[in-house]
Motif scaffolding. Structure first.
Motif, PDB file in Angstrom:
ATOM      1  N   VAL A  77       6.079   9.190 -38.123  1.00 46.27           N
ATOM      2  CA  VAL A  77       6.642   8.027 -38.835  1.00 46.27           C
ATOM      3  C   VAL A  77       6.188   6.705 -38.236  1.00 46.27           C
ATOM      4  N   GLN A  78       5.702   6.734 -37.009  1.00 49.35           N
ATOM      5  CA  GLN A  78       5.168   5.510 -36.416  1.00 49.35           C
ATOM      6  C   GLN A  78       3.732   5.253 -36.873  1.00 49.35           C
ATOM      7  N   GLU A  79       3.034   6.323 -37.260  1.00 52.31           N
ATOM      8  CA  GLU A  79       1.633   6.202 -37.665  1.00 52.31           C
ATOM      9  C   GLU A  79       1.450   6.151 -39.183  1.00 52.31           C
ATOM     10  N   GLU A  80       2.362   6.776 -39.924  1.00 54.52           N
ATOM     11  CA  GLU A  80       2.234   6.896 -41.376  1.00 54.52           C
ATOM     12  C   GLU A  80       3.443   6.272 -42.067  1.00 54.52           C
ATOM     13  N   ALA A  81       3.214   5.724 -43.232  1.00 56.01           N
ATOM     14  CA  ALA A  81       4.326   5.207 -44.027  1.00 56.01           C
ATOM     15  C   ALA A  81       5.029   6.391 -44.680  1.00 56.01           C
ATOM     16  N   VAL A  82       6.329   6.481 -44.487  1.00 53.98           N
ATOM     17  CA  VAL A  82       7.112   7.530 -45.129  1.00 53.98           C
ATOM     18  C   VAL A  82       8.190   6.879 -45.986  1.00 53.98           C
ATOM     19  N   ASP A  83       8.510   7.546 -47.073  1.00 55.53           N
ATOM     20  CA  ASP A  83       9.557   7.056 -47.951  1.00 55.53           C
ATOM     21  C   ASP A  83      10.916   7.613 -47.553  1.00 55.53           C
ATOM     22  N   ASN A  87       5.948   9.989 -49.785  1.00 52.04           N
ATOM     23  CA  ASN A  87       5.708  10.762 -48.570  1.00 52.04           C
ATOM     24  C   ASN A  87       7.048  11.052 -47.897  1.00 52.04           C
ATOM     25  N   ILE A  88       7.381  12.333 -47.758  1.00 52.46           N
ATOM     26  CA  ILE A  88       8.677  12.751 -47.241  1.00 52.46           C
ATOM     27  C   ILE A  88       8.458  13.798 -46.159  1.00 52.46           C
ATOM     28  N   ILE A  89       9.218  13.679 -45.061  1.00 52.61           N
ATOM     29  CA  ILE A  89       9.159  14.731 -44.050  1.00 52.61           C
ATOM     30  C   ILE A  89      10.559  15.288 -43.813  1.00 52.61           C
ATOM     31  N   VAL A  90      10.588  16.579 -43.525  1.00 52.22           N
ATOM     32  CA  VAL A  90      11.812  17.279 -43.147  1.00 52.22           C
ATOM     33  C   VAL A  90      11.644  17.614 -41.677  1.00 52.22           C
ATOM     34  N   VAL A  91      12.589  17.177 -40.858  1.00 48.37           N
ATOM     35  CA  VAL A  91      12.442  17.322 -39.416  1.00 48.37           C
ATOM     36  C   VAL A  91      13.484  18.284 -38.856  1.00 48.37           C
ATOM     37  N   CYS A  92      12.992  19.229 -38.049  1.00 55.06           N
ATOM     38  CA  CYS A  92      13.895  20.127 -37.320  1.00 55.06           C
ATOM     39  C   CYS A  92      13.415  20.207 -35.874  1.00 55.06           C
ATOM     40  N   GLU A  93      14.118  20.948 -35.074  1.00 53.16           N
ATOM     41  CA  GLU A  93      13.805  21.011 -33.643  1.00 53.16           C
ATOM     42  C   GLU A  93      12.357  21.430 -33.388  1.00 53.16           C
ATOM     43  N   ALA A  94      11.922  22.523 -34.013  1.00 52.61           N
ATOM     44  CA  ALA A  94      10.562  23.012 -33.771  1.00 52.61           C
ATOM     45  C   ALA A  94       9.645  22.883 -34.978  1.00 52.61           C
ATOM     46  N   GLY A  95      10.181  22.531 -36.137  1.00 52.48           N
ATOM     47  CA  GLY A  95       9.358  22.398 -37.328  1.00 52.48           C
ATOM     48  C   GLY A  95       9.095  23.711 -38.038  1.00 52.48           C
ATOM     49  N   ILE A  96       9.766  24.776 -37.625  1.00 47.36           N
ATOM     50  CA  ILE A  96       9.513  26.091 -38.207  1.00 47.36           C
ATOM     51  C   ILE A  96      10.584  26.479 -39.222  1.00 47.36           C
ATOM     52  N   GLU A 104      17.122   7.127 -33.494  1.00 41.34           N
ATOM     53  CA  GLU A 104      15.727   7.035 -33.062  1.00 41.34           C
ATOM     54  C   GLU A 104      14.796   6.904 -34.263  1.00 41.34           C
ATOM     55  N   TYR A 105      15.054   7.696 -35.292  1.00 44.14           N
ATOM     56  CA  TYR A 105      14.210   7.642 -36.490  1.00 44.14           C
ATOM     57  C   TYR A 105      14.407   6.331 -37.245  1.00 44.14           C
ATOM     58  N   ARG A 106      15.640   5.875 -37.335  1.00 46.23           N
ATOM     59  CA  ARG A 106      15.900   4.615 -38.052  1.00 46.23           C
ATOM     60  C   ARG A 106      15.167   3.438 -37.398  1.00 46.23           C
ATOM     61  N   GLY A 120       7.589  14.473 -35.563  1.00 42.42           N
ATOM     62  CA  GLY A 120       8.114  13.605 -36.611  1.00 42.42           C
ATOM     63  C   GLY A 120       8.188  12.159 -36.170  1.00 42.42           C
ATOM     64  N   LEU A 121       8.645  11.936 -34.942  1.00 46.36           N
ATOM     65  CA  LEU A 121       8.731  10.567 -34.420  1.00 46.36           C
ATOM     66  C   LEU A 121       7.348   9.927 -34.367  1.00 46.36           C
ATOM     67  N   ASP A 122       6.372  10.676 -33.893  1.00 43.02           N
ATOM     68  CA  ASP A 122       4.998  10.152 -33.855  1.00 43.02           C
ATOM     69  C   ASP A 122       4.484   9.883 -35.262  1.00 43.02           C
TER      70      ASP A 122
END
Length: 99
Positions: free
Chosen positions: A46-52, A3-12, A66-68, A42-44
């Motif tokens: 990663v607190q709710e879901e396990a991400v790799d 599970n991977i997320i790419v995070v930007c300011e607005a997600g667009i 913050e993410y770490r 993204g912050l919410d």
């Protein structure tokens, strides 16, 4: 499935990058679930879901700490050059090195 997320300011702005990364994952027969999220979303997430892994685009490199603090997954900063050139291959290689 990783599970991977790419995070930007607005997600667009990351939608093209996510598409390219998912295509590379399929071509390389990697079981990756890659999605984009806005900074707060993204912050919410990663607190709710396990991400790799969490990939932070250049505009939000300053949010790395913050993410770490809230995820056990790897947090990577996408380089300005790779992001500006949409160099999904380079980003994909870096991602494979850490997960």
């Amino acid at each position: 499935m990783k599970n991977i997320i790419v995070v930007c300011e607005a997600g667009i702005t990351t939608s093209l990058l996510v598409t390219k990364l998912n295509e590379l994952a399929q071509e390389n027969e990697e079981e990756f679930n890659i999605n984009s999220k806005s900074t707060e979303e993204g912050l919410d997430y990663v607190q709710e879901e396990a991400v790799d892994a969490v990939l932070l685009v250049p505009q939000i490199h300053h949010r790395e700490d913050e993410y770490r603090k809230v995820t056990k997954g790897k947090v990577l900063k996408v380089s300005v050059s790779d992001f500006n050139n949409m160099n999904a291959f380079s980003i994909f290689e870096q991602l494979n090195e850490v997960i």
